[in-house]
Design an enzyme around this catalytic site. Structure first.
Site, mmCIF file in Angstrom:
data_model
loop_
_atom_site.group_PDB
_atom_site.id
_atom_site.type_symbol
_atom_site.label_atom_id
_atom_site.label_comp_id
_atom_site.label_asym_id
_atom_site.label_seq_id
_atom_site.Cartn_x
_atom_site.Cartn_y
_atom_site.Cartn_z
ATOM 1 N N HIS A 55 0.795 -0.877 -0.044
ATOM 2 C CA HIS A 55 0.336 0.105 -0.392
ATOM 3 C C HIS A 55 0.674 0.579 0.060
ATOM 4 O O HIS A 55 1.992 1.492 0.450
ATOM 5 C CB HIS A 55 -1.125 0.065 0.916
ATOM 6 N N GLY A 56 0.476 2.770 -0.148
ATOM 7 C CA GLY A 56 0.990 3.285 -0.368
ATOM 8 C C GLY A 56 0.914 3.888 1.046
ATOM 9 O O GLY A 56 0.767 3.571 2.027
ATOM 10 N N SER A 76 1.468 5.769 4.631
ATOM 11 C CA SER A 76 -0.093 5.969 5.488
ATOM 12 C C SER A 76 -0.068 6.282 6.579
ATOM 13 O O SER A 76 1.407 7.291 6.491
ATOM 14 C CB SER A 76 -0.518 4.260 6.629
ATOM 15 N N ARG A 88 -6.227 1.043 4.331
ATOM 16 C CA ARG A 88 -4.376 1.681 3.479
ATOM 17 C C ARG A 88 -4.521 0.254 2.641
ATOM 18 O O ARG A 88 -4.268 0.819 1.598
ATOM 19 C CB ARG A 88 -3.196 2.001 4.439
ATOM 20 N N GLU A 96 -1.377 -6.532 8.304
ATOM 21 C CA GLU A 96 0.426 -6.210 8.348
ATOM 22 C C GLU A 96 0.539 -6.875 9.908
ATOM 23 O O GLU A 96 -0.029 -7.797 10.927
ATOM 24 C CB GLU A 96 0.109 -4.552 9.129
ATOM 25 N N ARG A 97 1.939 -7.010 10.086
ATOM 26 C CA ARG A 97 2.322 -7.777 11.289
ATOM 27 C C ARG A 97 1.452 -6.941 12.792
ATOM 28 O O ARG A 97 1.636 -5.916 12.720
ATOM 29 C CB ARG A 97 3.951 -7.500 11.317
ATOM 30 N N TYR A 129 2.211 -6.072 16.059
ATOM 31 C CA TYR A 129 3.804 -5.649 16.618
ATOM 32 C C TYR A 129 3.165 -5.276 18.448
ATOM 33 O O TYR A 129 4.383 -4.794 18.677
ATOM 34 C CB TYR A 129 4.328 -3.816 15.802
ATOM 35 N N ARG A 183 12.341 -5.397 14.044
ATOM 36 C CA ARG A 183 11.789 -4.579 13.160
ATOM 37 C C ARG A 183 12.017 -5.819 12.036
ATOM 38 O O ARG A 183 11.397 -6.084 11.444
ATOM 39 C CB ARG A 183 11.839 -3.104 13.254
ATOM 40 N N GLY A 196 3.943 -4.133 4.124
ATOM 41 C CA GLY A 196 5.545 -4.575 4.080
ATOM 42 C C GLY A 196 6.031 -6.021 4.538
ATOM 43 O O GLY A 196 6.468 -6.983 4.157
#
Length: 251
Positions: A9-10, A12, A60, A87-88, A90, A114, A183
């Protein structure tokens, strides 16, 4: 030969604010919207058409997919949204500023959290308002399916059931698939497809808004992969991701 397109995605809102985002449902920035349009232009330039879109349940990624479908006149495509493409997570880092976290815990520890394959950040508790179990979009999941924290290895393990049950069979049947995700969910898939080592995973960076194209054989083994667009622009985008990580860790 089969072809698969991956798209992060672009930018955020929390990318811009340099915060750990994870499963927090933030939207695209104006730059992120423009990145999605630019991705559409790259796909159109090479004549890409699709039969199905896979994306996460986070806006997103969904909005990026919408923009690509709209720009390429493919709004009619079936879309499958799934939490396994999120997404992962966190953990207790979600919402925290990355540079401030590096100052608090040390740059090497934060870099491990990370970028490593199997090191998890500190976990949430289930009474923490950031735990996704409070969100009705995950109401059908068992508590054990909803993470308190995740490593990249955990992301891969939750991604693969969807890959094997829904995505890979369709690719093998000849469907042209685009996955618009995040990502780390895309890093997990690239790790799987390319059989990356833990050391290679550490330096794997996927830039926002640039389509990554895989050519696959009948067993879905990669024959090659490439980013669309100007190679120098791609190189700079990947270096910018790597540089941001180093800046955060060293801040």
């Amino acid at each position: 030969m089969h072809r698969l397109v991956l798209l992060r995605h672009g930018q955020s809102e929390w990318n811009l604010e340099n915060r750990f985002t994870g499963w927090t449902d933030v939207d695209l920035t104006e730059q992120g919207i423009q990145e999605a349009h630019q991705a559409s232009q790259l796909l159109q330039r090479e004549g890409f058409l699709f039969d199905r879109v896979f994306t996460s349940v986070l806006k997103r990624a969904i909005r990026t997919a919408w923009i690509v479908m709209d720009d390429t006149d493919q709004m009619w495509l079936p879309v499958e949204r799934h939490w396994r493409l999120n997404e992962r997570h966190y953990g207790a880092l979600q919402g925290l500023n990355k540079a401030e976290t590096a100052r608090k815990f040390g740059e090497e520890q934060v870099k491990l959290w990370r970028r490593s394959f199997d090191v998890r950040p500190p976990a949430l508790t289930r009474n923490d308002p950031r735990w996704p179990g409070h969100d009705r979009r995950y109401a059908s999941l068992s508590p054990d399916e909803i993470p308190l924290t995740e490593s990249l290895k955990d992301v891969l393990e939750r991604f693969l059931p969807l890959w094997h049950s829904a995505i890979a069979p369709r690719i093998q049947q000849g469907e042209r698939i685009i996955i618009v995700a995040h990502g780390n969910s895309l890093r997990a898939l690239v790790t799987y497809l390319d059989h990356l080592s833990k050391e290679e995973v550490m330096v794997l960076n996927i830039p926002t808004g640039i389509p990554l194209v895989y050519d696959l054989d009948d067993d879905l083994r990669p024959l090659g992969s490439r980013y669309l667009g100007d190679p120098e622009a791609v190189r700079q985008a990947m270096e910018a991701v790597a540089k941001q990580i180093d800046v955060d860790a060293g801040a």
